[in-house]
Design an enzyme around this catalytic site. Sequence first.
Site, PDB file in Angstrom:
ATOM      1  N   GLU A 123      47.720  43.931  37.016  1.00  0.00           N
ATOM      2  CA  GLU A 123      47.051  45.016  36.307  1.00  0.00           C
ATOM      3  C   GLU A 123      46.424  44.544  34.995  1.00  0.00           C
ATOM      4  O   GLU A 123      45.437  45.114  34.527  1.00  0.00           O
ATOM      5  CB  GLU A 123      48.041  46.152  36.015  1.00  0.00           C
ATOM      6  CG  GLU A 123      48.367  47.015  37.209  1.00  0.00           C
ATOM      7  CD  GLU A 123      47.156  47.808  37.687  1.00  0.00           C
ATOM      8  OE1 GLU A 123      46.471  48.410  36.844  1.00  0.00           O
ATOM      9  OE2 GLU A 123      46.891  47.812  38.901  1.00  0.00           O
TER      10      GLU A 123
ATOM     11  N   GLU B 216      43.209  43.256  30.081  1.00  0.00           N
ATOM     12  CA  GLU B 216      43.719  44.278  29.154  1.00  0.00           C
ATOM     13  C   GLU B 216      45.236  44.146  29.038  1.00  0.00           C
ATOM     14  O   GLU B 216      45.973  44.505  29.950  1.00  0.00           O
ATOM     15  CB  GLU B 216      43.319  45.672  29.651  1.00  0.00           C
ATOM     16  CG  GLU B 216      41.808  45.868  29.705  1.00  0.00           C
ATOM     17  CD  GLU B 216      41.409  47.163  30.382  1.00  0.00           C
ATOM     18  OE1 GLU B 216      41.662  48.242  29.822  1.00  0.00           O
ATOM     19  OE2 GLU B 216      40.854  47.095  31.504  1.00  0.00           O
TER      20      GLU B 216
ATOM     21  N   GLU C 243      34.549  51.301  41.124  1.00  0.00           N
ATOM     22  CA  GLU C 243      35.533  50.264  40.773  1.00  0.00           C
ATOM     23  C   GLU C 243      35.796  49.391  41.986  1.00  0.00           C
ATOM     24  O   GLU C 243      36.019  49.892  43.090  1.00  0.00           O
ATOM     25  CB  GLU C 243      36.886  50.866  40.364  1.00  0.00           C
ATOM     26  CG  GLU C 243      36.994  51.410  38.977  1.00  0.00           C
ATOM     27  CD  GLU C 243      38.429  51.842  38.656  1.00  0.00           C
ATOM     28  OE1 GLU C 243      39.381  51.278  39.266  1.00  0.00           O
ATOM     29  OE2 GLU C 243      38.599  52.747  37.832  1.00  0.00           O
TER      30      GLU C 243
END
Length: 462
Positions: A325, A316, A262
Site C-alpha cells: 500500500e 505514500e 486507478e
Amino acid sequence: MEYRLTTISYLLSFFFLFTDAGQIGVNYGRIANNLPSAVKVVQLLKSQGIDQVKLYDTDQAVLKALSGSNIKVTVALPNELLNSVSKRKSFAFKWVQKNILSYYPSTQIQAIAVGNEVFVDPNNTTLFLVPAMQNIHSALINLNLHSTIKVSSPIALSALQSSYPSSSGSFKPDLIEPVIKPMLSFLRQTGSYLMVNAYPFFAYEANSDVISLDYALFRTNPGVVDSGNGLRYFSLLEAQLDAVYAAMSSLKFDDLKMVVTETGWPSKGDGGETGSGEENAAAYNGNLVRRVLNGGGTPLRPNADLEVYLFALFNENKKPGPTSERNYGLFYPDEEKVYEIPFTVEQLKKWKSIPVNKGKTEKSPVKGSGSDGSVSTSSSGGTYCVANEKTGKEKLQDALDYACGEGGADCRQIQPGATCYDPNTVEAHASFAFNSFYQKNSRAMGSCYFGGAAYVVTQAPT
C-alpha cells in the site's frame, strides 16, 4: 486476391483518424509526511509530460499550484460528505462554489469524482451516492459549468458479482436496482462516463497458480479465450474491463464510456504479496502506457480508446495496511523515479524497461534482458495490429486495399500461392496487412486504427 485503389475521400478520412489514441494520467495521493510542495509537484508533472491528474480532495494549495499549468484535473468529493450533499442542495451548491468555482477555469477541472469506491465503504454510504451526484450536477448547472465538468464516481471491481470469463460480467444483484441502474442512467443523461478502479495485481496475487504473470504484465503470452464470446485476451486488465462492459451491457447501457481512474502495481510488498517488486511494477506500468498510447480499446470495445490514470504519483509512507500500500508510487518523495517508464509518445520511442536503481535497493537484472540491459522482445510486451472483424468485410476490404496499396504494407506473402495466403479470408489477410503497416510505421500512434477496422494486441498474429 486483388487489391483495388481506394478513393481520395477515404484516404483523407483515414489519415485524420490517425490522430486518435488513448490518454494517460496519474493519481496524486498525499497520505504521507515527506512529499514535495504542490508547486514542485506541478513542475514535476510538467517535466514528465503528464497532462492529466486525479486528486482525492480539493486541497487549496494543490488547486492553486495547478492554476495556469494546462494540466487537466479530476477532483474528489470525499465519502464522508455524501450524506450532507445528498440531502441538501444548498450544501452541494456551496461546496461547488468553494471547491470548483473558486479555481475554475484557470485550474482546468474537468471532472468531479463523487465519493470513491462507495460500495465498499464501511460507513454504508451507498444509498447517498446517486442523490449526491445529482445535487452536485444541479449545482454545476446553476453555475453554468455542467457542459465542461463531468460528474461520476469510481467503482471497484468488487461491485461485480461475476468477472470471469469476461462475457459473464454482471453487477451484484443487491446493488443493481438501488444504485447501479440509477447511477448509469445519470451518467447517460449527463453525457458522463463510468469511473473504474481495476488492479490486475490483486487478481494475480490471489491466483498466481493459475494466472500467468506475462498475462498480468502485458507481456507476450498465448492469450486466454473467453468461452462465452470467443474473444482472445492477451492482458488481464482488458479482461477485467470487458467484464465491466459486459455487466453494463446486460443492463442495456452499451453506450457508456469507461475511464480507468486507478490501476497500478506495487514496487515492494510483504513476503506473502506474490508478484510485488520493481521489475514487475515497471513492466506493468510501462507496458500499459505503451498499450494505451498505441491506441485502440479492449476486445469487446475495440474502437473505444483507453483513458487510464496510473496509481500513484508518489510512494505514500502514511498509508495503512500491507507494505504494498505504501509502494505504488512512480516517484520517491525526493522526486526521483522508482523505475523508468514513459508517459508520452516521444518518451515511448526511447523506452527500455530498466528499473532505476538509485542505490535504494539492490536489484537483479530484468528477466529476459539482453546483454545491454534492455528487455528482449519476447518479454517486453511487443504490440501488433489485427483486424477488427466486427466492422464488417466491406470496411475491412477498403482498409486492406489501402494498406497493400498507398499504405505500402508488404503484402507479398498473402498473394495466391504464397506462404500466408491461407486462410484466404478478408479478416486473415487484413490482419497480416495491418500488422505489416503498423510495424513499418514503427508502431506509431494511430497507425493501427484504419477507421476502426483494426486494434492493437500484445500477441503476434498467426
